[in-house]
Motif scaffolding. Structure first.
Motif, mmCIF file in Angstrom:
data_model
loop_
_atom_site.group_PDB
_atom_site.id
_atom_site.type_symbol
_atom_site.label_atom_id
_atom_site.label_comp_id
_atom_site.label_asym_id
_atom_site.label_seq_id
_atom_site.Cartn_x
_atom_site.Cartn_y
_atom_site.Cartn_z
ATOM 1 N N PRO B 162 0.831 -1.209 0.000
ATOM 2 C CA PRO B 162 0.000 0.000 0.000
ATOM 3 C C PRO B 162 0.863 1.256 0.000
ATOM 4 C CG PRO B 162 0.074 -0.968 2.180
ATOM 5 C CD PRO B 162 0.821 -1.893 1.288
ATOM 6 N N GLU B 163 0.655 2.081 -0.973
ATOM 7 C CA GLU B 163 1.338 3.373 -0.987
ATOM 8 C C GLU B 163 0.567 4.328 -1.870
ATOM 9 O OE1 GLU B 163 5.276 2.398 -2.175
ATOM 10 O OE2 GLU B 163 4.664 1.511 -4.075
ATOM 11 N N GLY B 164 0.803 5.597 -1.660
ATOM 12 C CA GLY B 164 0.092 6.605 -2.439
ATOM 13 C C GLY B 164 -0.637 7.578 -1.535
ATOM 14 N N GLN B 165 -1.247 8.547 -2.177
ATOM 15 C CA GLN B 165 -1.938 9.621 -1.456
ATOM 16 C C GLN B 165 -3.041 9.099 -0.537
ATOM 17 O OE1 GLN B 165 -1.926 13.265 -1.778
ATOM 18 N NE2 GLN B 165 0.172 12.865 -2.372
ATOM 19 N N TRP B 166 -3.665 7.997 -0.907
ATOM 20 C CA TRP B 166 -4.816 7.478 -0.180
ATOM 21 C C TRP B 166 -4.413 6.721 1.083
ATOM 22 C CZ3 TRP B 166 -5.013 2.160 0.406
ATOM 23 C CH2 TRP B 166 -4.098 1.436 -0.380
ATOM 24 N N TYR B 167 -3.147 6.301 1.174
ATOM 25 C CA TYR B 167 -2.706 5.476 2.301
ATOM 26 C C TYR B 167 -1.964 6.328 3.328
ATOM 27 C CZ TYR B 167 -0.660 1.487 4.788
ATOM 28 O OH TYR B 167 -0.298 0.575 5.735
ATOM 29 N N LEU B 168 -2.582 6.550 4.486
ATOM 30 C CA LEU B 168 -2.005 7.448 5.482
ATOM 31 C C LEU B 168 -1.416 6.654 6.641
ATOM 32 C CD1 LEU B 168 -5.058 9.877 5.704
ATOM 33 C CD2 LEU B 168 -3.118 10.049 4.150
ATOM 34 N N GLU B 169 -0.127 6.776 6.861
ATOM 35 C CA GLU B 169 0.507 6.105 7.994
ATOM 36 C C GLU B 169 0.571 7.075 9.161
ATOM 37 O OE1 GLU B 169 3.941 3.373 7.368
ATOM 38 O OE2 GLU B 169 3.791 4.127 5.321
ATOM 39 N N ALA B 170 -0.263 6.831 10.163
ATOM 40 C CA ALA B 170 -0.418 7.827 11.230
ATOM 41 C C ALA B 170 0.690 7.764 12.271
ATOM 42 C CB ALA B 170 -1.773 7.642 11.907
ATOM 43 N N GLY B 171 1.144 6.567 12.588
ATOM 44 C CA GLY B 171 2.148 6.446 13.642
ATOM 45 C C GLY B 171 1.579 6.782 15.009
ATOM 46 N N ARG B 172 0.323 6.459 15.236
ATOM 47 C CA ARG B 172 -0.310 6.793 16.517
ATOM 48 C C ARG B 172 -1.144 5.638 17.039
ATOM 49 N NH1 ARG B 172 -2.659 12.757 16.138
ATOM 50 N NH2 ARG B 172 -2.009 12.721 18.295
ATOM 51 N N GLY B 173 -1.661 5.801 18.253
ATOM 52 C CA GLY B 173 -2.422 4.738 18.908
ATOM 53 C C GLY B 173 -3.771 4.473 18.244
ATOM 54 N N MET B 174 -4.432 3.397 18.708
ATOM 55 C CA MET B 174 -5.674 2.974 18.059
ATOM 56 C C MET B 174 -6.756 4.047 18.108
ATOM 57 S SD MET B 174 -6.740 0.250 16.455
ATOM 58 C CE MET B 174 -7.250 1.420 15.230
ATOM 59 N N GLY B 175 -6.936 4.644 19.282
ATOM 60 C CA GLY B 175 -7.987 5.644 19.421
ATOM 61 C C GLY B 175 -7.765 6.833 18.500
ATOM 62 N N GLU B 176 -6.508 7.294 18.444
ATOM 63 C CA GLU B 176 -6.202 8.445 17.601
ATOM 64 C C GLU B 176 -6.452 8.131 16.136
ATOM 65 O OE1 GLU B 176 -2.583 8.048 19.641
ATOM 66 O OE2 GLU B 176 -2.308 10.213 19.805
ATOM 67 N N VAL B 177 -6.118 6.885 15.754
ATOM 68 C CA VAL B 177 -6.300 6.496 14.356
ATOM 69 C C VAL B 177 -7.792 6.433 14.003
ATOM 70 C CG1 VAL B 177 -6.059 4.552 12.764
ATOM 71 C CG2 VAL B 177 -4.083 5.397 14.029
ATOM 72 N N ILE B 178 -8.616 5.953 14.938
ATOM 73 C CA ILE B 178 -10.061 5.945 14.683
ATOM 74 C C ILE B 178 -10.555 7.383 14.505
ATOM 75 C CG2 ILE B 178 -12.332 5.450 15.701
ATOM 76 C CD1 ILE B 178 -11.164 2.938 16.908
ATOM 77 N N THR B 179 -10.067 8.281 15.365
ATOM 78 C CA THR B 179 -10.445 9.694 15.240
ATOM 79 C C THR B 179 -10.002 10.252 13.886
ATOM 80 O OG1 THR B 179 -10.158 9.916 17.608
ATOM 81 C CG2 THR B 179 -10.289 11.944 16.350
ATOM 82 N N MET B 180 -8.779 9.928 13.490
ATOM 83 C CA MET B 180 -8.261 10.417 12.200
ATOM 84 C C MET B 180 -9.104 9.903 11.037
ATOM 85 S SD MET B 180 -4.147 10.322 12.199
ATOM 86 C CE MET B 180 -3.761 10.926 10.581
ATOM 87 N N ALA B 181 -9.403 8.604 11.085
ATOM 88 C CA ALA B 181 -10.188 8.013 10.000
ATOM 89 C C ALA B 181 -11.578 8.649 9.953
ATOM 90 C CB ALA B 181 -10.299 6.502 10.188
ATOM 91 N N THR B 182 -12.119 8.970 11.134
ATOM 92 C CA THR B 182 -13.419 9.631 11.184
ATOM 93 C C THR B 182 -13.362 10.986 10.499
ATOM 94 O OG1 THR B 182 -13.728 8.600 13.343
ATOM 95 C CG2 THR B 182 -15.304 10.304 12.730
ATOM 96 N N GLU B 183 -12.334 11.750 10.841
ATOM 97 C CA GLU B 183 -12.199 13.101 10.285
ATOM 98 C C GLU B 183 -11.941 13.072 8.779
ATOM 99 O OE1 GLU B 183 -12.638 15.933 11.955
ATOM 100 O OE2 GLU B 183 -13.030 14.897 13.835
ATOM 101 N N ARG B 184 -11.164 12.096 8.342
ATOM 102 C CA ARG B 184 -10.802 12.038 6.916
ATOM 103 C C ARG B 184 -11.780 11.194 6.100
ATOM 104 N NH1 ARG B 184 -5.465 13.828 5.840
ATOM 105 N NH2 ARG B 184 -6.101 13.423 3.721
ATOM 106 N N ARG B 185 -12.851 10.732 6.699
ATOM 107 C CA ARG B 185 -13.829 9.867 6.043
ATOM 108 C C ARG B 185 -13.160 8.677 5.384
ATOM 109 N NH1 ARG B 185 -17.256 10.922 8.408
ATOM 110 N NH2 ARG B 185 -18.657 9.635 7.243
ATOM 111 N N GLY B 186 -12.281 8.028 6.130
ATOM 112 C CA GLY B 186 -11.529 6.917 5.552
ATOM 113 C C GLY B 186 -11.804 5.598 6.245
ATOM 114 N N TYR B 187 -11.104 4.564 5.780
ATOM 115 C CA TYR B 187 -11.198 3.229 6.360
ATOM 116 C C TYR B 187 -10.050 3.014 7.335
ATOM 117 C CZ TYR B 187 -14.337 2.161 2.471
ATOM 118 O OH TYR B 187 -15.378 2.156 1.579
ATOM 119 N N THR B 188 -10.211 2.058 8.231
ATOM 120 C CA THR B 188 -9.086 1.653 9.067
ATOM 121 C C THR B 188 -9.347 0.278 9.650
ATOM 122 O OG1 THR B 188 -7.552 2.361 10.783
ATOM 123 C CG2 THR B 188 -9.881 2.650 11.272
ATOM 124 N N LEU B 189 -8.262 -0.380 10.050
ATOM 125 C CA LEU B 189 -8.393 -1.661 10.740
ATOM 126 C C LEU B 189 -8.294 -1.378 12.235
ATOM 127 C CD1 LEU B 189 -8.355 -4.855 10.423
ATOM 128 C CD2 LEU B 189 -5.901 -4.668 10.777
#
Lengths: 228, 267
Positions: B162-189
């Motif tokens: 996975p690489e490209g503009q659509w793939y964001l590597e946050a480098g943060r904890g689970m909660g923060e990543v859920i928040t990020m995905a919420t804000e960016r209208r994206g997917y996450t595991l």
């Protein structure tokens, strides 16, 4: 706008209800920062006085170095001390990592250059006749220096306040060396970082307000000292 | 000057007093952000602390970092979720007596409009493939955590880097990543426990679940005292016994958030 306002309301009620967890983090912050700044002052004030008064080759270079150290990124300090304090590092056997002691050490490293630098400015800006007058009046060199520090106490206290402001507000050292352990090494700043990461905006905001209030109280107190 | 000195003495005395007051034994536990963020530890630890007259110092980091802290001997015990890496940790002699504690599962979260069309898909890797094909925003933990390890294994399964503009590597904890995905209208595991704990703070939905490959077991491992003699092995063993014993297991099984259980027991 409603979201912000509600969070603010929640924050106020948290503070008024004297939440145990809020109190613990405030205490950890105050405790580590106070010890760190006292240690930093014990090192930084004499060093700064010496540097401000002394005439020796390499003084300019020393001052430049000190200025650079003032801008030390907290994460760099955290990283280096992590390497020192980790069990695999040279000081590992002390078992310092993830204790308030490690945080105090890191904060002291951050604050000392600031205290020293402001002290340099204070003594360099003092009336040069203070020392000579004291000396001609028969004071010993140590006594004369003490007199100088008394005369420049505004500047010295300002140095300590600046250092305190830096350490109580920083998050890198506290997070990396303290580990953000609840009720033990969790400070106001690491708690704010954690609560934000958990999406608990209101609790984070409450701590932010407390942090500001603490800064205010400390400054009022030091103001009192300066006016004497 | 005198007033200042008295004040200083008072401050120093109170600091000294505090140093003495916190003399209880400390057990250092490195664990994942999911056990901490879900709130489980806040109910699980106090009975153990009380029974053993100790404090458990929780250092909540990604599984990768937690294992590292175990390897260097900076903690006494680890509670993590990446089975293969745990076994490696034990095989290399860093840990002893690994025990299963509990499990839940991973889910793929996404916005309700579901631009990649993965809703209802059971196969996690297939879902990621569709997300990549649609170039839909995906937020990755990117922090070497257990969840990140799982995500990488899923990408590997479908042979995608996975690489490209659509793939964001946050480098943060689970909660923060859920928040990020919420804000960016994206997917996450995400692990289901953290998602349930965050339900009221996100409008993301569970789109893919139920795959065997999304199973998420947690294990507890004391650090090997032969490698690090300072490790508090007795207390660490007591902690393992507590987690896997009747009391700990019943607290885990009964822990609920928003009415839903977050972790399950091995029967």
């Amino acid at each position: 706008m409603g979201f912000l306002f509600e969070s603010f309301q929640h924050a106020i009620s948290l503070i008024l209800s004297f939440d145990r967890e809020v109190f613990d983090t405030v205490w950890t912050s105050l405790y580590t920062s106070t010890v760190a700044i006292l240690l930093a002052a014990a090192v930084g004030v004499p060093f700064g006085t010496f540097l401000g008064l002394g005439r020796f080759p390499g003084k300019r270079a020393a001052l430049t170095l000190l200025n650079t150290l003032m801008a030390l990124p907290t994460v760099v300090v955290g990283l280096v001390l992590f390497g020192l304090f980790s069990r695999q590092g040279p000081l590992g056997s002390w078992g310092f990592l993830f204790t308030p002691m490690a945080m105090i050490a890191g904060q002291m490293v951050l604050a000392t250059p600031i205290v020293a630098n402001y002290t340099v400015a204070a003594v360099a800006g003092a009336d040069p006749r203070i020392m000579t007058t004291a000396l001609t009046l028969g004071a010993s060199r140590l006594r004369a220096m003490r007199q100088l520090l008394v005369e420049t106490r505004f500047g010295i206290v300002a140095a300590i306040v600046a250092g305190f402001g830096r350490v109580i507000a920083e998050v890198g050292v506290a997070m990396m060396l303290g580990g953000n352990i609840r009720g033990y090494t969790r400070t106001m700043t690491t708690a704010i970082a954690l609560e934000t990461s958990k999406g608990e905006f209101a609790f984070g905001l409450a701590l932010g307000i407390v942090l500001l209030a603490v800064a205010l109280v400390v400054n009022l107190f030091l103001n009192l000292l300066q006016q004497r | 000057m005198k007033r200042f000195r008295i004040l200083l003495a008072a401050v120093l005395a109170s600091l000294l007093f505090c140093g003495v007051a916190t003399a209880a034994e400390h057990l250092r536990l490195a664990t994942t952000t999911s056990t901490e963020n879900s709130g489980l530890l806040a109910v699980l630890l106090p009975p153990f602390e009380k029974a053993n007259d100790c404090k458990v110092d929780v250092i909540a980091v990604g599984t990768g970092k937690a294992i590292k802290l175990g390897e260097t001997g900076d903690v006494d015990v680890i509670l993590v979720h990446a089975r293969a890496r745990e076994e490696k940790f034990v095989a290399e002699g860093y840990g002893v007596n690994r025990r299963d504690v509990m499990y839940n599962d991973f889910v793929i979260l996404g916005p309700a409009e579901d631009p990649a069309g993965i809703k209802g898909l059971a196969d996690g890797a297939e879902a990621l493939k569709k997300i990549a094909a649609a170039q839909a925003t995906f937020v990755s933990r990117g922090d070497d955590s257990g969840t990140h390890t799982k995500e990488k294994s899923l990408w590997k399964k479908v042979d995608i880097t996975p690489e490209g503009q659509w793939y964001l590597e946050a480098g943060r904890g689970m909660g923060e990543v859920i928040t990020m995905a919420t804000e960016r209208r994206g997917y996450t595991l995400a692990d289901r426990g953290t998602f349930i704990a965050y339900k009221s703070k996100t409008d993301l939905q569970v789109l893919t679940e139920g795959d065997k490959a999304l199973f998420n077991p947690y294990g507890v491992i004391p650090v090997n005292p032969k490698k690090h003699p300072h490790v508090k092995i007795d207390l660490a063993e007591a902690f393992v016994a507590y987690l896997t014993g009747a009391e700990g297991q019943s607290i885990i099984a009964n822990y609920r958030k928003n009415g839903e259980p977050l972790f399950f027991l091995y029967k």
